[in-house]
Scaffold this motif. Structure first.
Motif, PDB file in Angstrom:
ATOM      1  N   GLY A 144       0.810  -1.213   0.000  1.00 13.28           N
ATOM      2  CA  GLY A 144       0.000   0.000   0.000  1.00 13.28           C
ATOM      3  C   GLY A 144       0.837   1.253   0.000  1.00 13.28           C
ATOM      4  N   VAL A 145       0.221   2.332   0.453  1.00  9.74           N
ATOM      5  CA  VAL A 145       0.903   3.619   0.484  1.00  9.74           C
ATOM      6  C   VAL A 145       1.922   3.652   1.614  1.00  9.74           C
ATOM      7  N   PRO A 146       2.962   4.454   1.391  1.00  5.68           N
ATOM      8  CA  PRO A 146       3.295   5.246   0.210  1.00  5.68           C
ATOM      9  C   PRO A 146       3.556   4.356  -1.009  1.00  5.68           C
ATOM     10  N   ALA A 147       3.125   4.838  -2.156  1.00  8.21           N
ATOM     11  CA  ALA A 147       3.299   4.090  -3.398  1.00  8.21           C
ATOM     12  C   ALA A 147       3.602   5.051  -4.536  1.00  8.21           C
ATOM     13  N   ILE A 148       4.492   4.627  -5.425  1.00  2.76           N
ATOM     14  CA  ILE A 148       4.893   5.435  -6.581  1.00  2.76           C
ATOM     15  C   ILE A 148       4.421   4.749  -7.856  1.00  2.76           C
ATOM     16  N   PHE A 149       3.779   5.526  -8.721  1.00  2.00           N
ATOM     17  CA  PHE A 149       3.292   5.017 -10.000  1.00  2.00           C
ATOM     18  C   PHE A 149       3.987   5.753 -11.139  1.00  2.00           C
ATOM     19  N   PRO A 150       4.619   5.009 -12.065  1.00  5.22           N
ATOM     20  CA  PRO A 150       5.219   5.643 -13.244  1.00  5.22           C
ATOM     21  C   PRO A 150       4.148   6.232 -14.157  1.00  5.22           C
ATOM     22  N   ARG A 151       4.576   7.103 -15.046  1.00  4.05           N
ATOM     23  CA  ARG A 151       3.637   7.802 -15.925  1.00  4.05           C
ATOM     24  C   ARG A 151       2.798   6.848 -16.765  1.00  4.05           C
ATOM     25  N   GLN A 152       3.318   5.688 -17.128  1.00  4.22           N
ATOM     26  CA  GLN A 152       2.534   4.787 -17.977  1.00  4.22           C
ATOM     27  C   GLN A 152       1.284   4.268 -17.275  1.00  4.22           C
ATOM     28  N   TYR A 153       1.183   4.472 -15.958  1.00  2.00           N
ATOM     29  CA  TYR A 153      -0.011   4.072 -15.225  1.00  2.00           C
ATOM     30  C   TYR A 153      -0.995   5.228 -15.020  1.00  2.00           C
ATOM     31  N   PHE A 154      -0.656   6.421 -15.488  1.00  2.00           N
ATOM     32  CA  PHE A 154      -1.508   7.580 -15.210  1.00  2.00           C
ATOM     33  C   PHE A 154      -2.910   7.404 -15.788  1.00  2.00           C
ATOM     34  N   SER A 155      -3.005   6.851 -16.991  1.00  2.00           N
ATOM     35  CA  SER A 155      -4.333   6.687 -17.597  1.00  2.00           C
ATOM     36  C   SER A 155      -5.190   5.725 -16.777  1.00  2.00           C
ATOM     37  N   GLN A 156      -4.574   4.676 -16.226  1.00  2.00           N
ATOM     38  CA  GLN A 156      -5.319   3.747 -15.385  1.00  2.00           C
ATOM     39  C   GLN A 156      -5.723   4.402 -14.061  1.00  2.00           C
ATOM     40  N   LEU A 157      -4.868   5.236 -13.524  1.00  2.00           N
ATOM     41  CA  LEU A 157      -5.219   5.967 -12.305  1.00  2.00           C
ATOM     42  C   LEU A 157      -6.401   6.903 -12.553  1.00  2.00           C
ATOM     43  N   LEU A 158      -6.435   7.511 -13.725  1.00  2.00           N
ATOM     44  CA  LEU A 158      -7.536   8.417 -14.063  1.00  2.00           C
ATOM     45  C   LEU A 158      -8.842   7.677 -14.314  1.00  2.00           C
ATOM     46  N   ASP A 159      -8.777   6.362 -14.496  1.00  2.00           N
ATOM     47  CA  ASP A 159      -9.981   5.551 -14.711  1.00  2.00           C
ATOM     48  C   ASP A 159     -10.553   4.982 -13.413  1.00  2.00           C
ATOM     49  N   LEU A 160      -9.887   5.218 -12.283  1.00  2.00           N
ATOM     50  CA  LEU A 160     -10.392   4.702 -11.010  1.00  2.00           C
ATOM     51  C   LEU A 160     -11.744   5.330 -10.693  1.00  2.00           C
ATOM     52  N   ASP A 161     -12.646   4.535 -10.102  1.00  2.00           N
ATOM     53  CA  ASP A 161     -13.999   5.051  -9.887  1.00  2.00           C
ATOM     54  C   ASP A 161     -14.618   4.611  -8.572  1.00  2.00           C
ATOM     55  N   ASP A 162     -13.803   4.249  -7.579  1.00  2.00           N
ATOM     56  CA  ASP A 162     -14.374   3.879  -6.288  1.00  2.00           C
ATOM     57  C   ASP A 162     -13.466   4.374  -5.170  1.00  2.00           C
ATOM     58  N   ASP A 163     -13.801   3.997  -3.938  1.00  2.00           N
ATOM     59  CA  ASP A 163     -13.053   4.489  -2.779  1.00  2.00           C
ATOM     60  C   ASP A 163     -11.906   3.567  -2.385  1.00  2.00           C
ATOM     61  N   LYS A 164     -11.574   2.602  -3.237  1.00  2.00           N
ATOM     62  CA  LYS A 164     -10.478   1.697  -2.915  1.00  2.00           C
ATOM     63  C   LYS A 164      -9.136   2.249  -3.366  1.00  2.00           C
ATOM     64  N   GLY A 165      -9.152   3.438  -3.954  1.00  2.00           N
ATOM     65  CA  GLY A 165      -7.907   4.005  -4.414  1.00  2.00           C
ATOM     66  C   GLY A 165      -7.267   3.142  -5.476  1.00  2.00           C
ATOM     67  N   ALA A 166      -5.942   3.001  -5.388  1.00  2.00           N
ATOM     68  CA  ALA A 166      -5.204   2.229  -6.389  1.00  2.00           C
ATOM     69  C   ALA A 166      -4.851   0.841  -5.904  1.00  2.00           C
ATOM     70  N   ARG A 167      -5.525   0.375  -4.855  1.00  2.00           N
ATOM     71  CA  ARG A 167      -5.227  -0.933  -4.269  1.00  2.00           C
ATOM     72  C   ARG A 167      -5.306  -2.049  -5.303  1.00  2.00           C
ATOM     73  N   ASN A 168      -6.386  -2.057  -6.078  1.00  2.00           N
ATOM     74  CA  ASN A 168      -6.561  -3.133  -7.055  1.00  2.00           C
ATOM     75  C   ASN A 168      -5.542  -3.053  -8.189  1.00  2.00           C
TER      76      ASN A 168
END
Length: 209
Positions: A144-168
């Protein structure tokens, strides 16, 4: 803003401080620990590393902004107007705020009060060696957090739609490196928990994004 080392991939850090803190009963971000508010302590910790910082506010924006103005940190603030949609909305706000030349973003919560600058730097150092991989904390059998995501994951981060954050996203990606950070295990949810910690008793609670 720090003078960033241009020979290293550029990292932004997003301090997630938009939550309502309903279990705490008041703006947890402004509660005091060892003579500092939680948000002030987190800022001091993160400004000690060589990265660009943004503070994602939401539910208690006015109170937090006023406090940050009093300590001359208001220029870091990014207001998440969709904060009621949960942590994913703050992640999206942070990603949208990242500069175009940013190679990655770190997410960290305001209430992980046992984290040290050495903990944060260990994640950054590993990511700068493996900047195409997700790098996150591991503690108590969780990632879990702290967590670092490279730019290639930004589009997937922008598609998140719930309160679980980036856990999945962390769980589903084979492209993850971890750093063992026991200090990340504790977060603060209640006034009683913070009071216990201030009285030198350390409760434990797992937190993932």
């Amino acid at each position: 803003m720090n003078n960033l080392d241009k020979t290293q991939p550029k990292l932004s850090i997003a301090l997630l401080a938009a939550g309502q803190a309903s279990r705490f009963g008041s703006p947890k971000q402004l509660a005091c620990y060892q003579g500092q508010t939680l948000i002030e302590r987190a800022i001091a910790l993160l400004e000690g590393v060589n990265c660009e910082l943004s503070i994602i506010t939401g539910a208690h924006h006015s109170d937090i902004y006023q406090h940050l103005t009093s300590i001359s940190k208001e220029d870091h603030v990014v207001f998440n107007q969709d904060w009621q949609q949960g942590m994913s909305s703050s992640i999206k706000a942070a990603v949208r705020h990242c500069p175009e030349d940013c190679s990655g973003v770190m997410f960290i919560t305001v209430d992980q009060i046992q984290l040290t600058q050495a903990d944060i730097q260990s994640l950054i150092d590993l990511w700068r060696q493996e900047s195409s991989r997700i790098v996150c904390a591991e503690y108590a059998g969780h990632r879990g957090v702290p967590a670092i995501f490279p730019r290639q994951y930004f589009s997937q981060l922008l598609d998140l739609d719930d309160d679980k954050g980036a856990r999945n996203l962390i769980k589903s990606s084979p492209n993850v490196s971890t750093v063992l950070l026991p200090n990340a295990e504790l977060d603060i949810d209640t006034v009683a928990q913070l009071n216990e910690l201030n009285n030198f008793h350390t409760p434990k609670k797992n937190k993932n994004i």
